[in-house]
Every structure is written in C-alpha cells, then in structure tokens.
Motif scaffolding. Structure first.
Motif, PDB file in Angstrom:
ATOM      1  N   SER A   9       1.023  -1.000  -0.213  1.00  0.00           N
ATOM      2  CA  SER A   9      -0.038  -0.021   0.013  1.00  0.00           C
ATOM      3  C   SER A   9       0.754   1.275   0.084  1.00  0.00           C
ATOM      4  O   SER A   9       1.806   1.264   0.708  1.00  0.00           O
ATOM      5  N   ILE A  10       0.317   2.354  -0.885  1.00  0.00           N
ATOM      6  CA  ILE A  10       1.157   3.397  -0.800  1.00  0.00           C
ATOM      7  C   ILE A  10       1.007   4.151   0.500  1.00  0.00           C
ATOM      8  O   ILE A  10       1.531   5.206   0.736  1.00  0.00           O
ATOM      9  N   GLU A  11      -0.130   3.713   1.106  1.00  0.00           N
ATOM     10  CA  GLU A  11      -0.501   4.655   2.483  1.00  0.00           C
ATOM     11  C   GLU A  11      -0.735   3.626   3.664  1.00  0.00           C
ATOM     12  O   GLU A  11      -1.154   2.525   3.486  1.00  0.00           O
ATOM     13  N   PHE A  12       0.037   4.064   4.800  1.00  0.00           N
ATOM     14  CA  PHE A  12      -0.428   3.205   5.889  1.00  0.00           C
ATOM     15  C   PHE A  12      -0.676   4.510   7.237  1.00  0.00           C
ATOM     16  O   PHE A  12       0.244   5.068   7.749  1.00  0.00           O
ATOM     17  N   LEU A  13      -2.074   4.680   7.453  1.00  0.00           N
ATOM     18  CA  LEU A  13      -2.141   5.991   8.235  1.00  0.00           C
ATOM     19  C   LEU A  13      -2.433   5.162   9.583  1.00  0.00           C
ATOM     20  O   LEU A  13      -3.305   5.082  10.014  1.00  0.00           O
ATOM     21  N   LEU A  14      -1.150   5.204  10.194  1.00  0.00           N
ATOM     22  CA  LEU A  14      -1.034   4.588  11.739  1.00  0.00           C
ATOM     23  C   LEU A  14      -1.353   5.238  12.752  1.00  0.00           C
ATOM     24  O   LEU A  14      -2.021   4.885  13.831  1.00  0.00           O
ATOM     25  N   GLY A  15      -1.206   6.481  12.823  1.00  0.00           N
ATOM     26  CA  GLY A  15      -1.609   7.438  13.922  1.00  0.00           C
ATOM     27  C   GLY A  15      -0.557   7.054  15.070  1.00  0.00           C
ATOM     28  O   GLY A  15       0.534   6.685  14.968  1.00  0.00           O
ATOM     29  N   LYS A  16      -1.045   7.433  16.183  1.00  0.00           N
ATOM     30  CA  LYS A  16       0.014   6.941  17.503  1.00  0.00           C
ATOM     31  C   LYS A  16      -0.132   5.630  17.845  1.00  0.00           C
ATOM     32  O   LYS A  16      -1.393   5.130  17.736  1.00  0.00           O
ATOM     33  N   VAL A  17       0.858   4.768  18.410  1.00  0.00           N
ATOM     34  CA  VAL A  17       0.809   3.482  18.687  1.00  0.00           C
ATOM     35  C   VAL A  17       1.019   3.191  20.087  1.00  0.00           C
ATOM     36  O   VAL A  17       0.913   1.999  20.430  1.00  0.00           O
ATOM     37  N   LEU A  18       1.491   3.918  20.774  1.00  0.00           N
ATOM     38  CA  LEU A  18       1.903   3.751  22.172  1.00  0.00           C
ATOM     39  C   LEU A  18       0.910   3.302  23.025  1.00  0.00           C
ATOM     40  O   LEU A  18       1.275   2.117  23.589  1.00  0.00           O
ATOM     41  N   SER A  19      -0.149   3.597  23.333  1.00  0.00           N
ATOM     42  CA  SER A  19      -1.271   3.315  23.969  1.00  0.00           C
ATOM     43  C   SER A  19      -1.822   2.119  23.367  1.00  0.00           C
ATOM     44  O   SER A  19      -2.165   1.145  24.232  1.00  0.00           O
ATOM     45  N   GLN A  20      -1.947   1.734  21.945  1.00  0.00           N
ATOM     46  CA  GLN A  20      -2.381   0.775  21.429  1.00  0.00           C
ATOM     47  C   GLN A  20      -1.557  -0.407  21.734  1.00  0.00           C
ATOM     48  O   GLN A  20      -2.131  -1.802  21.991  1.00  0.00           O
ATOM     49  N   ASN A  21      -0.072  -0.387  21.632  1.00  0.00           N
ATOM     50  CA  ASN A  21       0.580  -1.212  21.885  1.00  0.00           C
ATOM     51  C   ASN A  21       0.653  -1.748  23.414  1.00  0.00           C
ATOM     52  O   ASN A  21       0.485  -3.053  23.740  1.00  0.00           O
ATOM     53  N   LEU A  22       0.361  -0.711  24.394  1.00  0.00           N
ATOM     54  CA  LEU A  22       0.247  -1.172  25.827  1.00  0.00           C
ATOM     55  C   LEU A  22      -1.093  -2.050  25.795  1.00  0.00           C
ATOM     56  O   LEU A  22      -0.939  -3.005  26.568  1.00  0.00           O
ATOM     57  N   MET A  23      -1.982  -1.346  25.279  1.00  0.00           N
ATOM     58  CA  MET A  23      -3.359  -2.306  25.484  1.00  0.00           C
ATOM     59  C   MET A  23      -3.055  -3.554  25.045  1.00  0.00           C
ATOM     60  O   MET A  23      -3.786  -4.485  25.428  1.00  0.00           O
ATOM     61  N   ASN A  24      -3.012  -3.809  23.700  1.00  0.00           N
ATOM     62  CA  ASN A  24      -2.675  -5.207  23.180  1.00  0.00           C
ATOM     63  C   ASN A  24      -1.783  -5.996  23.733  1.00  0.00           C
ATOM     64  O   ASN A  24      -2.052  -7.154  23.882  1.00  0.00           O
ATOM     65  N   LEU A  25      -0.816  -5.534  24.555  1.00  0.00           N
ATOM     66  CA  LEU A  25       0.107  -6.346  25.306  1.00  0.00           C
ATOM     67  C   LEU A  25      -0.369  -6.650  26.713  1.00  0.00           C
ATOM     68  O   LEU A  25       0.081  -7.418  27.596  1.00  0.00           O
ATOM     69  N   GLY A  26      -1.247  -5.868  27.065  1.00  0.00           N
ATOM     70  CA  GLY A  26      -1.994  -6.194  28.428  1.00  0.00           C
ATOM     71  C   GLY A  26      -1.419  -5.524  29.551  1.00  0.00           C
ATOM     72  O   GLY A  26      -1.663  -5.999  30.749  1.00  0.00           O
ATOM     73  N   ASN A  37      -3.488   9.551   3.692  1.00  0.00           N
ATOM     74  CA  ASN A  37      -4.424  10.637   3.584  1.00  0.00           C
ATOM     75  C   ASN A  37      -5.835  10.521   4.210  1.00  0.00           C
ATOM     76  O   ASN A  37      -6.307  11.483   4.401  1.00  0.00           O
ATOM     77  N   GLY A  38      -6.221   9.287   4.212  1.00  0.00           N
ATOM     78  CA  GLY A  38      -7.556   9.076   4.392  1.00  0.00           C
ATOM     79  C   GLY A  38      -7.842   7.661   4.565  1.00  0.00           C
ATOM     80  O   GLY A  38      -7.206   6.772   5.106  1.00  0.00           O
ATOM     81  N   GLY A  39      -9.169   7.270   4.197  1.00  0.00           N
ATOM     82  CA  GLY A  39      -9.654   5.980   4.444  1.00  0.00           C
ATOM     83  C   GLY A  39      -8.772   4.766   3.962  1.00  0.00           C
ATOM     84  O   GLY A  39      -8.696   3.868   4.378  1.00  0.00           O
ATOM     85  N   LEU A  40      -8.058   5.034   2.777  1.00  0.00           N
ATOM     86  CA  LEU A  40      -7.253   3.984   2.235  1.00  0.00           C
ATOM     87  C   LEU A  40      -6.067   3.634   3.014  1.00  0.00           C
ATOM     88  O   LEU A  40      -5.772   2.418   3.285  1.00  0.00           O
ATOM     89  N   GLY A  41      -5.512   4.693   3.793  1.00  0.00           N
ATOM     90  CA  GLY A  41      -4.364   4.412   4.556  1.00  0.00           C
ATOM     91  C   GLY A  41      -4.573   3.895   5.847  1.00  0.00           C
ATOM     92  O   GLY A  41      -4.114   3.132   6.408  1.00  0.00           O
ATOM     93  N   ARG A  42      -5.797   4.421   6.354  1.00  0.00           N
ATOM     94  CA  ARG A  42      -6.261   3.859   7.692  1.00  0.00           C
ATOM     95  C   ARG A  42      -6.875   2.467   7.457  1.00  0.00           C
ATOM     96  O   ARG A  42      -6.731   1.700   8.408  1.00  0.00           O
ATOM     97  N   LEU A  43      -7.593   2.191   6.572  1.00  0.00           N
ATOM     98  CA  LEU A  43      -7.864   0.872   6.316  1.00  0.00           C
ATOM     99  C   LEU A  43      -6.863  -0.123   6.512  1.00  0.00           C
ATOM    100  O   LEU A  43      -6.612  -1.248   6.847  1.00  0.00           O
ATOM    101  N   ALA A  44      -5.738   0.269   5.474  1.00  0.00           N
ATOM    102  CA  ALA A  44      -4.295  -0.659   5.513  1.00  0.00           C
ATOM    103  C   ALA A  44      -3.952  -0.891   7.011  1.00  0.00           C
ATOM    104  O   ALA A  44      -3.487  -1.733   7.488  1.00  0.00           O
ATOM    105  N   ALA A  45      -3.936   0.408   7.850  1.00  0.00           N
ATOM    106  CA  ALA A  45      -3.482   0.305   9.427  1.00  0.00           C
ATOM    107  C   ALA A  45      -4.288  -0.762  10.142  1.00  0.00           C
ATOM    108  O   ALA A  45      -4.082  -1.523  10.800  1.00  0.00           O
ATOM    109  N   CYS A  46      -5.768  -0.568   9.929  1.00  0.00           N
ATOM    110  CA  CYS A  46      -6.699  -1.412  10.482  1.00  0.00           C
ATOM    111  C   CYS A  46      -6.420  -3.091  10.048  1.00  0.00           C
ATOM    112  O   CYS A  46      -6.497  -3.762  11.040  1.00  0.00           O
TER     113      CYS A  46
END
Length: 804
Positions: free
Chosen positions: A67-84, A114-123
């Motif tokens: 994908s030309i886009e990966f709209l990740l955003g912030k990942v600190l809290s997400q990683n802490l949550m996924n790790l429990g 830029n938008g939905g394309l990149g956020r979809l890839a991240a999801c």
C-alpha cells in the motif's frame, strides 16, 4: 516483562538513567516518552523474533499487503493495550508523577496516509496480527508524510509534517537488508542460445533501506511486520551532478502524493510506486527463498495484495524477476505471477483510475515498459480470439492504449482476484467501470466490505463506552465484536440508556474543551454535535453540508423564534495541495463560520467549527463525541467509507445517501435508525448516462438555493470578493457534477427529521444504542477473515490461541 507497577517503575527508572545519562528529576517529558517507547519495543522484540521464526519453521503461506499509504496514527497506547500492560504502566507512571496522557501527547502521529485508504491498511494490519494470521505490510517511510495543515485567514496552508524530527521509537533500521532500485538507462537484448537475455544498462540507482515496525496482536504472542522503505543515495556512481542526484533521490520518500499536475510531479509519483514494489518484491522473495527455496512454488506459498492501483507495478516487476533473474519462460512466469497477486479497487471515479503517459513511463522504467508491452500484446491477442474484429472492445480493455499505461487494467489482468469494498461498489464495478473485464473473467470478481479495528476505534478511543459495554454484557465482544448485538435487550432499559447518555456527554465536554483550547471558540456541549470528518473532495459533498448551514442561518435570521435545536457543526478535512476547488470549499466553510460565529443573534443556536490538521489522534477525540455522522457523498461515488463505521460504533447516527457501506449499515440497524436522503446510485448513473439534469432550474425555482448562491458573491460573506466564483460556476455553469442542488431539498428535510429525533432523548439514545450494537459486523476482523479464507488462503499459525 513486569507483573506489577513496582517492577515497571524500577525498570523504567533504570532504563531512563542508562539511556539519557541523567536522573529522573532531571529528565524531560520527551526523555520519559522515549524511555517508555524503547522499553516496550524491546519487550515486543522477543515475540517479534519468535513470530518470524515460527513462520520460517512452519513454512505456511504468508500474505504481503502493498500500500502506498499506512495511516498509523499514534501507537503507544495501542501497543500497551494489546500487550495487556496498559493499567500497570499507567499506574506506575502515576506513582512517579507522570500522566500517561502526557507521554501520548509527545508521540507524533505517523501520518503516512491521506484518508480511508491508509487507515484501512492500518486496521487490516492490526486484525492480521490479532487474528494470529501471517500477514505483513509494505509501504514507504515518508519523511514528511502528507502535510501538516495550517489555516490562515480561512485558507489551507501546507507545511512539512516533521513527525521524524525526534526519531521514531517503534522502528528498527535494517541497513543490511537494503536493495538497489534502478531508474532510467537503457535495455540491451542479446541472444544466448535459444534464449533472449535482457540487461538494464546505464541505470541510475536508488538505495531502498528498510525500517521495520512491529504490529502487535491483541492479547496473543503474534507480532507481524510493517516494512517501510526509505530512499537513500546509492554507492553506485551516477552520471549527473551528485547534489542534484541526492535531492532527486531523497524526494522519493519525502512526501506522500506529490503534486502531479506537471510532468516532474508525475515522474516523482511513478518513481515512488516503482520504488515501493521493486524493494518490496526483492525483500519478499529473499525471505521466501530462505524459508522454502523454490521460486517456482512462489504462488503456492506467497500472496501479494495490491491496495488500489498504486502498487500495480509489482506485477511486471515480478515478471521481470522471474524472466531476467531466474530465466523462466514467459508462460511459466505469467502463471506464477497471476497466481500470486490479488487487487482491491477503491474507487468508482474513472479519473482516479491511474494512467501514466508512455512518454514518461518508457524512459523512466525501460525494462518494465517492455514487459507491460508484451503483456498487452498477449492479452489483446487473447481478446482477439474471443472478440474477433471488435477493435473498439479490445482497445477499451487494453493495458496500453491512447498513449497511456492503464494501471487498473494492469492490476485486473495480472491478478487472480479483484474485489470491491462494499456490496454496491462491487456491483458498480461489474456493471460499469470494469464491466468488460467482468464479462471476460467473472470468476475473478468478489466483494469484501471494509471494516475498522474496534480495538482502536472503540476500546482505545472510547474507554468509557467500552467499560459500559463490558460491564453490561461481559468482554466477549472484544474478541468477537459481533457479540455487541447482545446490547439489544437493553434498548428499553432506562437505567442503561442514562449511563449511555452520561458517557456521550463526557466525550462531548472533552471535545468542547479541545475546541476552546485549539480554536478559541466556546461551544455548547448539550447541542447536537453534527460531524463531517474525512478527506476533502467534491464528491464527499462538504459543500452540501455548508450550503445547508447557510440555509439554517438564513432561516434563523428571518424568524428568530423558529423551532430549532442548537447545533454545533464540526468539520475536519485536508485538501490535496493541488486540488484548487477543494481548497475553495475550505475557505467557504471558514467564511461561513466567521459570519455565523460572530453574529450574536444566532450564537446560542448554531456554531461552525473547522478542526485544523485532521489526523488519527484528532479523530479519536472527535468521533466518540459525535451525535450525527455526515456520510453525504453523491450516491455511486463513495466506494465504501470507513468513517461511517467508526462513528456508528461510537453511537453516532448516520445522515447519509444510499452509497458505499451506508447501504449495509442501514440493513444492520434498520431504516428507522438511520437518516437516508437523496438520489440513489441508479438515479445518479442514469443522469450521467442519459442527461436530463439542469442545475439552473433548481437555482431559478428554489429561492433558498438562489439566496445562498447569491450570498457567495454579493458581499454577504466577509472579505471574500469573487473568492467563490469557482464554486458558483461548478454549481451553475458546469451543471453541478455531484448533484448538490438536486439533493439539497431532500437533505434539508432529513436534517429536520434528525433534529426532531434528537429532541426525543429516549428515542435518540435507543437509535444510538442500536447503531453501537450492530456495528460489530463492521470490524476489520470480519473483513480480514473473509480475505484470509476466500482470497489469500492463509490460516492462523500463532504460537498461542488467538482471536477467532
């Protein structure tokens, strides 16, 4: 890693002192953020290594998502949550006088989309890991991402997004896995025995350096990889000024979507696309051969997914590798290639289906062009066998025609699967945009309705609502999101609905504070929060929204006593730098906001807010606070949408057209719990094909529209002169391509219905609850399970039991 907060505190303080050579009292918030981030990444590394080793040993099929886009955003809290370990870390930091939210503020949004394309890839990456599936992402490490949006006097200004200024704690540079990517030069063909040998000579090389980011699964041991490529100067000599070469090279991974309104920009975008696929394919094949060892079995063990047309050059690049480097014959190479790739189309807009002029493509990528030319010759011959003498039919389906290379055609011809992203979108592809391809190869086409990760957009973004759901129905919904439908028995439980109202009100108050801090605008948190946050494009019709706001303002000015529940209209959107018209709409929104927000006669009734620099972290604040979700694209133009799903999941009620996934949302919640208006897709397409629409008739016969359009150019709006003539021209002279005026009356009526429904609080809360309860279907876990079983052919291989 640590089983309680005391163990965490000791490890954190030791890591900080060793890493920065200073005591804790001397440390800055940024020091503390980097310390925590590095600690967590190092902790993740064990599972990361184990996951890769497990894939190597089991030798099971893997998927790579290009994908030309990966709209990740912030990942600190997400990683802490996924790790429990979120609570342990939060409490440990609190004991040290640090708020976890302070450290989250320090983390930059990785704005690689830029938008939905990149956020979809991240999801999708999140779901792959959380489902224990062997799937990885490949993208570009843009040094400045899209851009940072600043608004000056209502105008959008684009500034570089310096998200890498202080480094990125989650990435690992792997210089030893760098590859060389060639551009320009010439191809020499020589005959060796019965075989032709092709050599790319005098090429200008660019070094692609991989940076790997861990993608952590939820509550399991799976850590997949997102590999981002950075363009750097090559050690190979170049026949040009070294500083010019250096600048050209670095531009490849500098910005997402450079302006391509001129040849220089087109060359850069084409470079980006080939750079991504050439580097990724070399990496994929190297990893595959280390595990398996037989290039001829590639399509049985590897699936490569093309996310829209941007990575379509992966198809001829794999052909080049098989033909030139492994000396396989054309037929065998083609069979392997076509069995390896699958393609997702994300648009019904013909202008968005990429086409590259031959005069640019051929000199930049000479060997790739030769291969595409041969693919085109063979494909056209195949079509000739089926449609003898039908030249127009064949030309319409050709990969190269009319002086351009058609990337969507390349993607369809070179893939074994082609899917749309909502049921209506897929049907439109089959009936219109790709009708001839569907008729030729119907077995390729299928639908996979988009989804979003509920772990990001509910569990993380709205912990208050998540806790209420868990307290009410247990936590099975976290693992199986469709279990949220177990909330339905509470539709008439007034105590539960009251709790739901309290959660929503808290999120609205939090957003109101953010708006006051950021925009200096005091808004009423008890008003209806009417939200349209998404990419700025004419077909998404932010224009219809702001025209309706002007209508409401005019109505209130004419009759201050009219029945009208207070509303706060909230926009968030970026317009592409070269998209002149979209920027005019941003200016119009701000001019209308300036007029309304400073008029004391309506200040308690309407407020208009534009949230600057819309991004993932800002979306996480806006979406949980939303009451109305504006999904008002011209029917047939929005492939699916994912914002509609995020807002629905957080209890907003949709006002929308029968477009994209809105149709499937209506099927889930029922016609009474969504507000649908406007033309249908069939009606829009009939107008487009047969004519019969005249926007001037609406101007002359609807006095409301006439007044609004006149106000755009008669001095009614402050300090704009003829600023909005392009908008007026689009509506009148250019016959309103997106049917804004045709749908206006229907939109006014449905908005009145939505406002009336909101005033009945119990009714509205039941509507909100039904949307939440039925949103589980739109989890990306469901989407990825469909891709995995029906297209990719991959299965759960995790070391521990994963979500399923």
């Amino acid at each position: 890693m640590f089983s309680n907060k005391d163990e965490f505190k000791l490890a954190f303080l030791k890591k900080l002192e060793m890493g920065f050579g200073k005591t804790f009292p001397e440390s800055t918030v940024r020091d503390q953020y980097h310390t925590l981030g590095n600690m967590i990444r190092e902790f993740i590394s064990t599972d990361w290594i184990n996951t890769n080793e497990h894939y190597r040993l089991t030798k099971q099929k893997q998927v790579y998502y290009l994908s030309i886009e990966f709209l990740l955003g912030k990942v600190l809290s997400q990683n802490l949550m996924n790790l429990g370990i979120y609570t342990i870390v939060q409490e440990g930091l609190s004991d040290l006088g640090i708020g976890l939210e302070q450290l989250e503020e320090i983390e930059p949004d990785a704005g690689l989309g830029n938008g939905g394309l990149g956020r979809l890839a991240a999801c999708f990456l999140d779901s792959l890991s959380s489902l224990g599936l062997p799937g990885h992402g490949c993208g570009i490490r843009y040094r400045h991402g899209l851009f940072e949006q600043k608004i000056m006097n209502g105008y959008q200004l684009e500034l570089p997004d310096h998200w890498l200024r202080h480094g990125h704690v989650w990435e690992v540079r792997k210089e030893d896995l760098s590859v060389e990517v060639p551009f320009w030069g010439r191809v020499e063909c020589t005959k060796t025995g019965e075989n032709l040998e092709f050599k790319h000579l005098d090429a200008e090389y660019v070094t692609a350096v991989p940076y790997d980011l861990p993608v952590v699964g939820y509550n399991n041991s799976t850590v997949n990889t997102l590999r981002l490529w950075s363009a750097e100067v090559s050690p190979y000599p170049v026949n040009k000024d070294i500083m010019h070469y250096k600048r050209e090279t670095e531009m490849i991974s500098e910005f997402l979507y450079p302006d391509d309104t001129h040849d220089e920009g087109k060359i850069l975008r084409l470079k980006q696309q080939y750079f991504l696929v050439a580097a990724s394919l070399r990496s994929i094949i190297r990893s595959y051969l280390n595990r398996k060892g037989d290039i001829k079995q590639l399509s049985k063990d590897i699936c490569i997914h093309i996310n829209d047309t941007h990575p379509a050059l992966a198809i001829p690049e794999l052909m080049r590798i098989l033909l030139d480097e492994y000396r396989l014959g054309w037929e065998e190479s083609w069979e392997i290639t076509r069995g390896t790739f699958c393609y997702t189309n994300h648009t019904t807009l013909s202008e968005a289906l990429e086409k590259w002029p031959i005069h640019i493509f051929k000199p930049l990528l000479p060997r790739i062009y030769m291969i595409i030319e041969e693919m085109n010759e063979r494909y056209c011959h195949e079509l000739w066998e089926k449609f003898p003498g039908e030249w127009d039919h064949i030309q319409e389906m050709a990969i190269i025609a009319d002086g351009v290379v058609k990337m969507a055609h390349l993607a369809v011809v070179g893939s074994f699967s082609v899917n749309g992203v909502a049921r209506i979108h897929t049907e439109i592809l089959k009936d219109r945009e790709m009708k001839l391809f569907y008729q030729h190869s119907p077995e390729k086409f299928n639908n996979k309705t988009n989804g979003i990760t509920h772990r990001r957009w509910l569990l993380k973004a709205n912990p208050e609502l998540s806790s209420l759901i868990t307290d009410t129905i247990g936590n099975d919904w976290v693992y199986q999101p469709e279990q949220m439908k177990n909330l339905l028995p509470y539709m008439n439980d007034s105590a539960f609905l009251d709790q739901l109202a309290v959660v929503k009100q808290k999120k609205k108050e939090q957003l109101a504070k953010r708006i006051l801090d950021q925009n200096g605008l005091l808004i009423d948190p008890t008003s209806i929060f009417d939200v349209q946050v998404k990419r700025l494009h004419a077909y998404k019709r932010q224009l219809l929204n702001i025209i309706h706001i002007m209508h409401l303002y005019n109505r209130l000015k004419e009759d201050a006593s009219c029945d009208f529940y207070p509303r706060t209209f909230i926009f968030g959107a970026k317009a592409s730098p070269g998209y002149y018209y979209a920027k005019k709409i941003i200016k119009l929104i701000h001019s209308v906001a300036e007029k309304i927000n400073h008029d004391p006669a309506v200040k308690e009734r309407i407020k208009v807010v534009f949230m600057e620099n819309y991004r993932v972290s800002l979306a996480e604040e806006i979406i949980p606070a939303s009451d109305i979700s504006e999904q008002i694209s011209t029917a047939s133009k929005e492939a699916s949408g994912t914002g509609n799903m995020k807002l629905m999941m957080n209890g907003a009620v949709t006002v929308g057209t029968l477009d994209g996934a809105n149709i499937e949302i209506r099927e889930k919640v029922g016609a009474d719990d969504i507000f649908i208006f406007g033309l249908s897709a069939k009606e829009v397409m009939k107008f487009e094909q047969e004519g019969g629409y005249n926007s001037m008739e609406y101007y002359y016969h609807d006095k409301r529209l006439q007044e609004i359009i006149n106000q755009m150019r008669n001095g009614f709006l402050p300090d704009v002169a003829d600023e909005f003539e392009p908008i007026v021209d689009s509506l009148l002279t250019e016959n309103d391509q997106y049917f804004v005026m045709r749908d206006f009356d229907s939109y006014v009526n449905i908005q009145q219905q939505a406002g009336s429904a909101f005033e009945n609080r119990q009714k509205w809360l039941r509507m909100s609850l039904r949307n939440i309860a039925m949103s589980g279907y739109f989890s990306s876990d469901r989407t990825i399970e469909e891709y995995a079983s029906q297209i990719w052919g991959i299965s759960n291989t995790s070391l521990e039991t994963s979500i399923n």
